[in-house]
Motif scaffolding. Structure first.
Motif, PDB file in Angstrom:
ATOM      1  N   SER A  79      63.629 -12.225  11.608  1.00 50.98           N
ATOM      2  CA  SER A  79      64.615 -12.166  10.536  1.00 50.98           C
ATOM      3  C   SER A  79      64.444 -13.364   9.617  1.00 50.98           C
ATOM      4  O   SER A  79      63.698 -14.299   9.933  1.00 50.98           O
ATOM      5  CB  SER A  79      66.036 -12.155  11.112  1.00 50.98           C
ATOM      6  OG  SER A  79      66.299 -13.355  11.799  1.00 50.98           O
ATOM      7  N   GLY A  80      65.139 -13.330   8.479  1.00 48.36           N
ATOM      8  CA  GLY A  80      65.155 -14.473   7.586  1.00 48.36           C
ATOM      9  C   GLY A  80      64.333 -14.349   6.330  1.00 48.36           C
ATOM     10  O   GLY A  80      64.321 -15.256   5.500  1.00 48.36           O
ATOM     11  N   GLY A  81      63.639 -13.239   6.169  1.00 49.06           N
ATOM     12  CA  GLY A  81      62.855 -13.061   4.965  1.00 49.06           C
ATOM     13  C   GLY A  81      63.732 -12.891   3.739  1.00 49.06           C
ATOM     14  O   GLY A  81      64.956 -12.738   3.835  1.00 49.06           O
ATOM     15  N   GLY A  82      63.105 -12.932   2.576  1.00 47.66           N
ATOM     16  CA  GLY A  82      63.860 -12.763   1.352  1.00 47.66           C
ATOM     17  C   GLY A  82      63.006 -13.010   0.135  1.00 47.66           C
ATOM     18  O   GLY A  82      61.788 -13.176   0.224  1.00 47.66           O
ATOM     19  N   LEU A  83      63.665 -13.045  -1.012  1.00 43.46           N
ATOM     20  CA  LEU A  83      62.997 -13.279  -2.298  1.00 43.46           C
ATOM     21  C   LEU A  83      63.270 -14.707  -2.748  1.00 43.46           C
ATOM     22  O   LEU A  83      64.434 -15.119  -2.864  1.00 43.46           O
ATOM     23  CB  LEU A  83      63.521 -12.296  -3.342  1.00 43.46           C
ATOM     24  CG  LEU A  83      63.060 -12.513  -4.784  1.00 43.46           C
ATOM     25  CD1 LEU A  83      61.546 -12.352  -4.888  1.00 43.46           C
ATOM     26  CD2 LEU A  83      63.776 -11.535  -5.725  1.00 43.46           C
ATOM     27  N   VAL A  92      61.986 -18.436   8.527  1.00 44.16           N
ATOM     28  CA  VAL A  92      62.106 -17.181   9.248  1.00 44.16           C
ATOM     29  C   VAL A  92      62.224 -17.473  10.729  1.00 44.16           C
ATOM     30  O   VAL A  92      61.716 -18.484  11.216  1.00 44.16           O
ATOM     31  CB  VAL A  92      60.937 -16.223   8.955  1.00 44.16           C
ATOM     32  CG1 VAL A  92      60.991 -15.743   7.511  1.00 44.16           C
ATOM     33  CG2 VAL A  92      59.592 -16.876   9.230  1.00 44.16           C
ATOM     34  N   SER A  93      62.926 -16.577  11.431  1.00 42.91           N
ATOM     35  CA  SER A  93      63.195 -16.771  12.853  1.00 42.91           C
ATOM     36  C   SER A  93      62.735 -15.569  13.657  1.00 42.91           C
ATOM     37  O   SER A  93      62.618 -14.463  13.125  1.00 42.91           O
ATOM     38  CB  SER A  93      64.702 -16.964  13.074  1.00 42.91           C
ATOM     39  OG  SER A  93      65.199 -18.046  12.325  1.00 42.91           O
ATOM     40  N   CYS A  94      62.513 -15.812  14.934  1.00 40.35           N
ATOM     41  CA  CYS A  94      62.118 -14.746  15.846  1.00 40.35           C
ATOM     42  C   CYS A  94      62.816 -14.980  17.176  1.00 40.35           C
ATOM     43  O   CYS A  94      62.534 -15.955  17.869  1.00 40.35           O
ATOM     44  CB  CYS A  94      60.602 -14.743  16.019  1.00 40.35           C
ATOM     45  SG  CYS A  94      59.990 -13.521  17.198  1.00 40.35           S
ATOM     46  N   VAL A  95      63.720 -14.075  17.514  1.00 41.50           N
ATOM     47  CA  VAL A  95      64.427 -14.179  18.786  1.00 41.50           C
ATOM     48  C   VAL A  95      63.698 -13.341  19.826  1.00 41.50           C
ATOM     49  O   VAL A  95      63.387 -12.167  19.586  1.00 41.50           O
ATOM     50  CB  VAL A  95      65.879 -13.693  18.646  1.00 41.50           C
ATOM     51  CG1 VAL A  95      66.596 -13.779  19.988  1.00 41.50           C
ATOM     52  CG2 VAL A  95      66.613 -14.528  17.601  1.00 41.50           C
ATOM     53  N   ALA A  96      63.425 -13.941  20.966  1.00 45.31           N
ATOM     54  CA  ALA A  96      62.707 -13.271  22.039  1.00 45.31           C
ATOM     55  C   ALA A  96      63.651 -12.974  23.188  1.00 45.31           C
ATOM     56  O   ALA A  96      64.514 -13.770  23.531  1.00 45.31           O
ATOM     57  CB  ALA A  96      61.554 -14.143  22.516  1.00 45.31           C
TER      58      ALA A  96
END
Length: 121
Positions: free
Chosen positions: A6-10, A19-23
């Motif tokens: 998550s965390g993408g954008g313009l 950006v982040s990645c939860v595992a």
């Protein structure tokens, strides 16, 4: 193992974005965590990787000095801090997990769904 990016954008060129990645799942499977990206019409390419336990990092030459990969073991979360963004950084960013210290996508076993980062000029 499940990965949720998550965390993408313009953003505009020169801006920063994280950006982040939860595992979730079996922690021993995390081993090596990595970020990859894929721009339209191009192959998926390596961006950065980190060892889950010791935090050793490695970067693609194209992002070295601008991007920083990190992880928070308590939160089971990996991050990619992206500074001085350029239009050529525009891509879908994927997080991945594997057991081999390598940069080729085929060496990673688990993948997140991707988050789109768009950098305007």
């Amino acid at each position: 193992v499940q990965l949720q990016a998550s965390g993408g954008g313009l953003v505009q060129a020169g801006d920063s974005l994280r950006v982040s990645c939860v595992a979730s799942g079996l922690t021993f499977s995390y081993g090596i965590m990595g970020w990859f990206r894929q721009a339209p019409g191009k192959e998926r390419e390596f961006v950065a990787r980190i060892t889950w336990d010791s935090g050793i990092t490695d970067y693609a030459d194209s992002v070295k000095g601008r991007f920083t990969i990190s992880r928070d073991k308590a939160k089971n979360t990996m991050y990619l801090q992206m500074d001085s963004l350029k239009p050529e950084d525009t891509a879908v960013y994927y997080c991945a997990s594997g057991l081999t210290w390598a940069s080729h996508p085929r060496t990673y076993d688990y993948w997140g769904q991707g988050t789109l980062v768009t950098v305007s000029s």
